[in-house]
Design an enzyme around this catalytic site. Sequence first.
Site, short mmCIF file in Angstrom:
data_model
loop_
_atom_site.label_atom_id
_atom_site.label_comp_id
_atom_site.label_asym_id
_atom_site.label_seq_id
_atom_site.Cartn_x
_atom_site.Cartn_y
_atom_site.Cartn_z
N ARG A 50 -6.56 46.47 5.12
CA ARG A 50 -6.22 45.08 5.53
C ARG A 50 -7.05 44.03 5.16
O ARG A 50 -6.58 43.11 4.46
CB ARG A 50 -5.84 45.20 6.93
CG ARG A 50 -5.66 44.11 7.66
CD ARG A 50 -4.19 43.19 7.08
NE ARG A 50 -4.33 41.96 7.99
CZ ARG A 50 -4.67 40.87 7.87
NH1 ARG A 50 -5.57 40.64 6.72
NH2 ARG A 50 -4.37 39.83 8.24
N ASP A 86 6.17 39.34 5.10
CA ASP A 86 6.46 38.40 6.40
C ASP A 86 7.66 37.47 6.39
O ASP A 86 7.94 37.09 5.14
CB ASP A 86 5.24 37.78 6.98
CG ASP A 86 5.40 37.32 8.51
OD1 ASP A 86 5.02 38.02 9.33
OD2 ASP A 86 6.19 36.15 8.73
N TYR A 161 10.37 28.45 14.00
CA TYR A 161 8.91 28.29 13.81
C TYR A 161 8.43 27.14 13.16
O TYR A 161 7.28 26.48 13.57
CB TYR A 161 8.29 29.70 12.93
CG TYR A 161 8.17 30.77 13.60
CD1 TYR A 161 7.23 30.95 14.67
CD2 TYR A 161 8.77 32.10 13.34
CE1 TYR A 161 7.12 32.21 15.15
CE2 TYR A 161 8.90 33.14 13.87
CZ TYR A 161 7.93 33.34 14.98
OH TYR A 161 7.84 34.63 15.67
O1 CP3 Z 1 8.08 45.80 9.52
C1 CP3 Z 1 7.16 45.99 8.58
O2 CP3 Z 1 6.22 46.95 8.79
C2 CP3 Z 1 6.83 45.26 7.42
C3 CP3 Z 1 6.22 44.12 7.36
C4 CP3 Z 1 6.50 42.75 8.40
C5 CP3 Z 1 5.68 42.03 9.01
N1 CP3 Z 1 6.15 41.18 9.57
C6 CP3 Z 1 4.32 42.29 8.59
C7 CP3 Z 1 3.17 41.55 9.71
C8 CP3 Z 1 7.82 42.51 8.59
C9 CP3 Z 1 9.15 42.96 8.48
C10 CP3 Z 1 7.70 41.09 9.47
C11 CP3 Z 1 8.58 40.31 10.06
C12 CP3 Z 1 8.37 39.35 11.02
N2 CP3 Z 1 7.52 38.62 10.99
C13 CP3 Z 1 9.30 38.95 12.18
C14 CP3 Z 1 10.57 39.65 12.29
C15 CP3 Z 1 10.36 40.90 12.93
C16 CP3 Z 1 10.24 40.86 14.36
O3 CP3 Z 1 9.24 41.12 14.79
O4 CP3 Z 1 11.12 40.15 15.08
C17 CP3 Z 1 8.67 37.93 12.81
C18 CP3 Z 1 9.18 37.15 13.93
C19 CP3 Z 1 7.53 37.56 12.13
C20 CP3 Z 1 6.42 36.61 12.29
C21 CP3 Z 1 5.06 36.87 12.66
N3 CP3 Z 1 4.20 37.69 11.60
C22 CP3 Z 1 4.52 37.38 14.07
C23 CP3 Z 1 5.21 37.11 15.32
C24 CP3 Z 1 3.39 38.43 13.92
C25 CP3 Z 1 2.70 38.97 14.72
C26 CP3 Z 1 1.38 38.26 15.16
C27 CP3 Z 1 0.17 39.15 15.90
O5 CP3 Z 1 -0.78 39.41 15.15
O6 CP3 Z 1 0.61 39.67 16.66
C28 CP3 Z 1 3.08 38.35 12.61
C29 CP3 Z 1 2.05 38.89 11.93
C30 CP3 Z 1 2.17 40.26 11.02
N4 CP3 Z 1 3.63 40.43 10.29
C31 CP3 Z 1 1.45 41.50 10.97
C32 CP3 Z 1 2.16 42.21 10.25
C33 CP3 Z 1 1.78 43.58 10.12
C34 CP3 Z 1 0.16 41.56 12.16
C35 CP3 Z 1 -0.87 40.75 11.80
C36 CP3 Z 1 -1.80 41.39 10.71
O7 CP3 Z 1 -1.84 42.32 10.20
O8 CP3 Z 1 -2.59 40.50 10.19
#
Ligand code: CP3
Length: 362
Positions: A50, A86, A161
């Site tokens: 990552r 994302d 958002y």
């Molecule tokens: O599903 C998968 O594995 C594919 C990748 C993916 C990510 N985000 C990677 C990610 C997908 C499909 C998303 C979609 C996404 N992003 C949604 C819709 C899905 C859902 O959960 O309802 C939403 C609402 C987001 C916005 C978002 N991005 C949030 C709420 C967060 C979490 C913040 C946290 O750290 O808890 C992210 C960050 C994110 N997107 C991570 C990943 C793997 C984790 C943080 C990281 O690795 O840096």
Amino acid sequence: MSPERTDTTVTRPHADSAFLRAARSEPVAHIPVWFMRQAGRSLPEYRKVRGEGTILDAIADVDRATEITLQPVRRYGVDAAILYSDIMTPAHAIGFGVDIQPGVGPVVERPFTSEADLERLRPLEADVDTPYVLETVRNLTAELDVPLIGFAGAPFTVASYLIEGRPTRTWVHTKALMHTDEPLWHRLMEALTDLAISSLRSQVDAGASAVQLFDSWVGALSPAEYDRFVAPSSSRVLAAMAELDVPRIHFGVHTGELLGRMAAAGAEVVGVDWRTPLDVARERVPTGTALQGNLDPALVAGGPTALEEAVADVIERGSDPRGGHIFNLGHGVLPETDPAVLERVVELVHAHPVREYPPASR
Ligand code: CP3
């Protein structure tokens, strides 16, 4: 994979896979399974590659994004891959000023408040603005043995958002805008509809075999609000996908009361969270609609007996001659999830006999 029927009109890669067959509500030899947020989060191999920086940097690095997308497919043997990106990638790429903070989520430096902010939402030119996404999709399509799911955030969830500026539990600014300045709300939704369409179309053109529209937070709205403020734009996104000949999955959380509307917006598959049993959800969508879901993501910590029972229960309720079933969690993988438990879930789902075939359209 599924010997009894070959649809010769479908030429896309993996057209005969269990995932795409179930999405089309066709008979399957085993129940397909994948997990929302399967990439990243709980995988040690994810943390290894990552790197520092924000997730948006990792997404823009084609080799890293390709590898991260492949990791859960290798480890779990899931029936579909989901692109490592994302829902905020397009808004970030056109320069709206979005960051994603670890443990927080999307944060917007200057939230959307007035008509002047529409100018900050120019159209997405995917080739120029997100070439890395398209290259990752092309790499993956060449390498994967299972279908790749492309995705976008639905206009409402992305709008929430942009307006709130950070994750919220009340959506109070979002609702204030929609109710106090409806014309501006619709203009914002129009711009975000175009953004989602450009992004999804570019992912499918680059090789994605299915699309998922994430309207994760739309369950915050009443059915009447959904009809008035959301349905026109989400329907336009899904209608634009219809000609691309890929299954359309439409998902949100807390959407028990909206499932029929989410199907009617134009989806072959409706994603269901764990609060609505799949047999209840089935009554709310038209015959021939597949359901995706819906194991409680917290149950992976519930011990082996509860897990086995819950997996079997989801499958019992999901199996129905009226439409296909794609096994998934009811929402994303929680960060504290033990990967071994998800491996076990895949094993259980794949070992489960397919007793009732969804209707063959013959
Ligand atoms: O599903 C998968 O594995 C594919 C990748 C993916 C990510 N985000 C990677 C990610 C997908 C499909 C998303 C979609 C996404 N992003 C949604 C819709 C899905 C859902 O959960 O309802 C939403 C609402 C987001 C916005 C978002 N991005 C949030 C709420 C967060 C979490 C913040 C946290 O750290 O808890 C992210 C960050 C994110 N997107 C991570 C990943 C793997 C984790 C943080 C990281 O690795 O840096």
